[in-house]
Design a protein around this motif. Structure first.
Motif: not given
Length: 281
Positions: A172-175, A177-185, A189-198
């Motif tokens: 999720w972090a790799d996706e 923290f990616f800069i589309p207009h530069r086509k690079r991270a 990286g690391g970790i990333f999460y959102d909308d966490l509600n179990t």
């Protein structure tokens, strides 16, 4: 939905305590004669505020911000529409919200010491609640052993919650923290999460706390190892150009930046993530 006032208060207080711990650790790293944080309150005109803590021109940190906030009120129509489009229950009918969290970005003096970002947060609406956050390393001069050490600490924190958690949040972090207009991270990286509600608030809060607690053990050893490494003017040039990538990402893509500006929070606090100096080709 339950009022959640006690849960809100617990989460907000914990984020603030994490902010206090990190500020103390960073000032300790600067040493007795090093720079210190400038601390100022922030206000959101429609409800709530926070603490902006910024240190500039340090021996170790060229610029670092460690901010805490607790804000509430009604979302502006644009932010409300965005939340409704994400499928937040009831958001199309009721714009009320509450949010609290800690946000950190550090830009280092030494080009061999990596920049870093970390945040954890809780968001509440009358129809839903969730946690989010993560941490990622942003070196301008990459060292494979630093990347491995940083990820290793994050993985250890995630593994206590299930063997599948770290691989999922790393991807999720790799996706994210990616800069589309530069086509690079923007970094390594690391970790990333959102909308966490179990459905289990205590469980999700415990996970978010573990993510926050992992930050200092992941980042401080790398910083101590690199902060006194000799560097050249060429290294500083490389650092300045890499900071341009960071600035582009935060201004164009970062969810936190967009949310903070759209909800009327203090612009200086929202934009504290920007580097003190950057260059573009």
């Amino acid at each position: 939905m339950a009022d959640f006032d006690d849960n809100k208060a617990r989460a907000s207080a914990w984020f603030k305590s994490l902010r206090d711990q990190i500020v103390a650790a960073f000032e300790e790293l600067e040493g007795p004669d090093g720079a210190r944080f400038e601390v100022s309150p922030t206000q959101r005109p429609d409800g709530g505020g926070g603490i902006m803590s910024v240190m500039r021109g340090g021996r170790v940190f060229e610029k670092v911000g460690v901010n805490w906030s607790e804000v509430h009120g009604n979302l502006a129509p644009r932010a409300q529409s965005a939340m409704a489009a994400r499928g937040v229950p009831g958001m199309a009918e009721d714009p009320r919200f509450w949010a609290s969290g800690i946000s950190l970005v550090a830009h280092m003096q030494n080009p061999h010491a990596p920049a870093v970002h970390m945040n954890t947060r809780m968001f509440w609406t009358p129809g839903a609640w969730w946690f989010g956050g993560g941490s990622d390393l942003n070196p301008c001069i990459e060292y494979a052993e630093d990347t491995a050490a940083f990820h290793g600490v994050l993985q250890a924190a995630c593994d206590t919650h299930g063997a599948d958690v770290y691989p999922m949040l790393k991807a999720w972090a790799d996706e994210y923290f990616f800069i589309p207009h530069r086509k690079r991270a923007r970094g390594v990286g690391g970790i990333f999460y959102d909308d966490l509600n179990t459905g289990d608030w205590e469980r999700d809060f415990a996970f978010t706390q573990d993510v926050g607690r992992a930050f200092l053990p992941a980042f401080l050893p790398i910083t101590r190892a690199r902060m006194d490494t000799p560097f050249t003017e060429g290294d500083r040039e490389t650092q300045a150009i890499h900071r341009g990538l960071y600035a582009e990402y935060n201004l164009v893509y970062d969810r936190g930046t967009k949310f903070g500006l759209e909800t009327g929070h203090d612009a200086n606090a929202v934009l504290m993530s920007l580097p003190p100096m950057a260059k573009w080709h």
